[in-house]
Design an enzyme around this catalytic site. Structure first.
Site, PDB file in Angstrom:
ATOM      1  N   HIS A 184      50.788  91.960  -5.872  1.00  0.00           N
ATOM      2  CA  HIS A 184      50.659  92.951  -6.949  1.00  0.00           C
ATOM      3  C   HIS A 184      50.541  92.267  -8.313  1.00  0.00           C
ATOM      4  O   HIS A 184      49.743  92.679  -9.163  1.00  0.00           O
ATOM      5  CB  HIS A 184      51.849  93.908  -6.948  1.00  0.00           C
ATOM      6  CG  HIS A 184      52.005  94.666  -5.677  1.00  0.00           C
ATOM      7  ND1 HIS A 184      53.146  95.394  -5.384  1.00  0.00           N
ATOM      8  CD2 HIS A 184      51.187  94.806  -4.598  1.00  0.00           C
ATOM      9  CE1 HIS A 184      53.005  95.958  -4.188  1.00  0.00           C
ATOM     10  NE2 HIS A 184      51.830  95.607  -3.696  1.00  0.00           N
ATOM     11  N   HIS A 188      46.303 101.894  -3.020  1.00  0.00           N
ATOM     12  CA  HIS A 188      47.224 100.760  -2.951  1.00  0.00           C
ATOM     13  C   HIS A 188      46.652  99.647  -2.079  1.00  0.00           C
ATOM     14  O   HIS A 188      46.864  98.458  -2.362  1.00  0.00           O
ATOM     15  CB  HIS A 188      48.594 101.188  -2.419  1.00  0.00           C
ATOM     16  CG  HIS A 188      49.576 100.063  -2.466  1.00  0.00           C
ATOM     17  ND1 HIS A 188      50.267  99.732  -3.610  1.00  0.00           N
ATOM     18  CD2 HIS A 188      49.941  99.150  -1.525  1.00  0.00           C
ATOM     19  CE1 HIS A 188      51.019  98.673  -3.377  1.00  0.00           C
ATOM     20  NE2 HIS A 188      50.840  98.292  -2.116  1.00  0.00           N
ATOM     21  N   ASP A 207      46.260  95.651  -3.065  1.00  0.00           N
ATOM     22  CA  ASP A 207      46.605  94.482  -2.257  1.00  0.00           C
ATOM     23  C   ASP A 207      45.401  93.569  -2.052  1.00  0.00           C
ATOM     24  O   ASP A 207      45.519  92.335  -2.120  1.00  0.00           O
ATOM     25  CB  ASP A 207      47.134  94.922  -0.890  1.00  0.00           C
ATOM     26  CG  ASP A 207      48.552  95.460  -0.943  1.00  0.00           C
ATOM     27  OD1 ASP A 207      49.249  95.232  -1.949  1.00  0.00           O
ATOM     28  OD2 ASP A 207      48.975  96.105   0.040  1.00  0.00           O
ATOM     29  N   HIS A 221      46.923  92.119   4.798  1.00  0.00           N
ATOM     30  CA  HIS A 221      46.986  90.821   4.131  1.00  0.00           C
ATOM     31  C   HIS A 221      46.325  89.708   4.939  1.00  0.00           C
ATOM     32  O   HIS A 221      45.593  88.880   4.392  1.00  0.00           O
ATOM     33  CB  HIS A 221      48.440  90.468   3.815  1.00  0.00           C
ATOM     34  CG  HIS A 221      49.074  91.399   2.836  1.00  0.00           C
ATOM     35  ND1 HIS A 221      48.669  91.491   1.525  1.00  0.00           N
ATOM     36  CD2 HIS A 221      50.076  92.305   2.982  1.00  0.00           C
ATOM     37  CE1 HIS A 221      49.394  92.403   0.892  1.00  0.00           C
ATOM     38  NE2 HIS A 221      50.252  92.910   1.760  1.00  0.00           N
TER      39      HIS A 221
END
EC number: 3.5.1.108
Length: 286
Positions: A79, A237, A241, A264
Site C-alpha cells: 500500500h 483494492h 495491491d 501478490h
C-alpha cells in the site's frame, strides 16, 4: 524513452500504527533521499543497511508482499509503495521500527496523507520512463495477467468470487495518475471473506486485523466500519495491491495491464516478466 525530473519528499514525516498480520505497534518514518537512491527500507535510522524496493528482494507473497535482504525483513509494503509510485516519488528512505508496515485503516489513505504532509520536491537529475514494446503474459490456473504496449499506465482488473455472492464479479479499468489514485483507489480498504478467518488465524496472520482496518464479506452481507466506500471497493483494492507490487519493477513504465483474479504472487510474476522485457529492449537499443 520519456523522462522527467526525479522526485523526493520535502521533509521527514512519521506515523505510528499497528501491522495487520503480526499485530505489532510500529513507528513509520519517511525521509527525503538523494537522487538515484530509489525507494529503500530499513528497520533503524542509524543503520546503513537498506532493502531496495525491487523484485529481486521479494521473499514472500502470502496475503501481503514481503521484502528481505541480508537477514532484514519488512512486510506488507504494497500500500505504501503504491502511494509513492502513483505520486511519482522516486527517492525516499523508509524506516519502520518493526518488521511490518502499519496498516492504517486498510487503505492507502494514511500514506497519501503522509506524502501530502511531507510535500514533493523535484530534483535535478531525470528518471527515464520506460514503454513496454511488446506484450508479456502470465497465467496460473484461473489467474491471468498480461501487459500490453501503451502510452499510459492503465490497469483493467476483473475480480470473480463465485463462492461469495456479496462480492460476485467486479470490473474496473483506470488510467493510473496521482489524481485517479487519490480519488478512486487510495481510499479502498483491504478485505477478506468471513469464512477465511479461522484459516488466516491458524496461519498466524491478521493478528492486528479488525473492522477498523479491513472489510469482511459474508454470504449475506458486509461487516465494516461504516458503509463501503465504493460499491466495487474490493476490485479497486486489488488494483491498489497490483500498483504496489508492480512498482517493484524499479522504474516507472507505461503499459496497459489486464488482470483476472490476480494476487501478490502472480503480480510479482508479471512484474518479473515486465522487467525482463524492459531490460531486453534496453539491450537492443544499445
Amino acid at each position: 524513452m520519456l523522462g522527467r525530473a526525479q522526485r523526493t519528499l520535502k521533509r521527514k514525516v512519521c506515523y505510528s500504527g499497528v501491522g495487520v498480520h503480526f499485530g505489532k505497534a510500529a513507528m513509520l518514518t519517511l525521509e527525503p533521499a538523494e537522487e538515484n537512491t530509489g525507494v529503500v527500507f530499513s528497520r533503524h535510522a542509524a543503520s546503513e543497511q537498506y532493502i531496495p524496493a525491487r523484485l529481486a528482494n521479494v521473499c514472500g507473497t502470502g496475503r501481503s508482499t514481503t521484502l528481505s535482504l541480508d537477514g532484514s525483513v519488512i512486510s506488507t509494503v504494497e500500500h505504501l509503495l503504491a502511494s509513492l509510485y502513483s505520486f511519482g516519488v522516486d527517492n525516499v528512505r523508509i524506516y519502520c521500527s518493526e518488521d511490518e508496515i502499519p496498516i492504517g485503516d486498510g487503505s492507502a489513505q494514511v500514506f497519501m496523507d503522509l506524502i501530502d504532509q511531507a510535500g514533493i520536491q523535484e530534483q535535478e537529475q531525470t528518471v527515464q520512463i520506460a514503454r513496454l514494446a511488446h506484450p508479456v503474459y502470465y497465467q496460473y490456473q484461473d489467474t491471468i495477467l498480461a501487459a500490453f504496449p501503451s502510452d499510459e499506465f492503465k490497469i483493467s482488473y476483473t475480480l470473480h468470487y463465485s463462492h461469495n455472492s456479496t462480492i460476485g464479479t467486479q470490473y474496473r479499468s483506470l488510467v493510473i495518475s496521482e489524481e485517479s489514485f487519490r480519488k478512486e483507489i487510495a481510499p479502498c480498504r483491504t478485505f477478506a471473506l468471513y469464512s477465511e478467518l479461522c484459516f488466516l488465524m491458524e496461519k498466524g496472520l491478521i493478528g492486528g486485523g479488525c473492522v477498523g482496518n479491513a472489510v469482511l464479506f459474508k454470504d449475506d452481507g458486509v461487516i465494516s466500519l461504516g458503509k463501503l466506500r465504493f460499491p466495487d471497493e474490493p476490485v479497486r483494492h486489488k488494483i491498489l495491491d497490483l500498483i504496489g507490487d508492480l512498482s517493484l519493477v524499479g522504474t516507472p513504465f507505461l503499459a496497459h495491464v489486464i488482470a483476472v483474479g490476480s494476487g501478490h504472487s502472480s503480480n510479482i510474476a508479471l512484474g518479473n516478466r515486465i522487467l525482463e522485457a524492459l531490460q531486453h529492449e534496453q539491450e537492443l537499443v544499445k
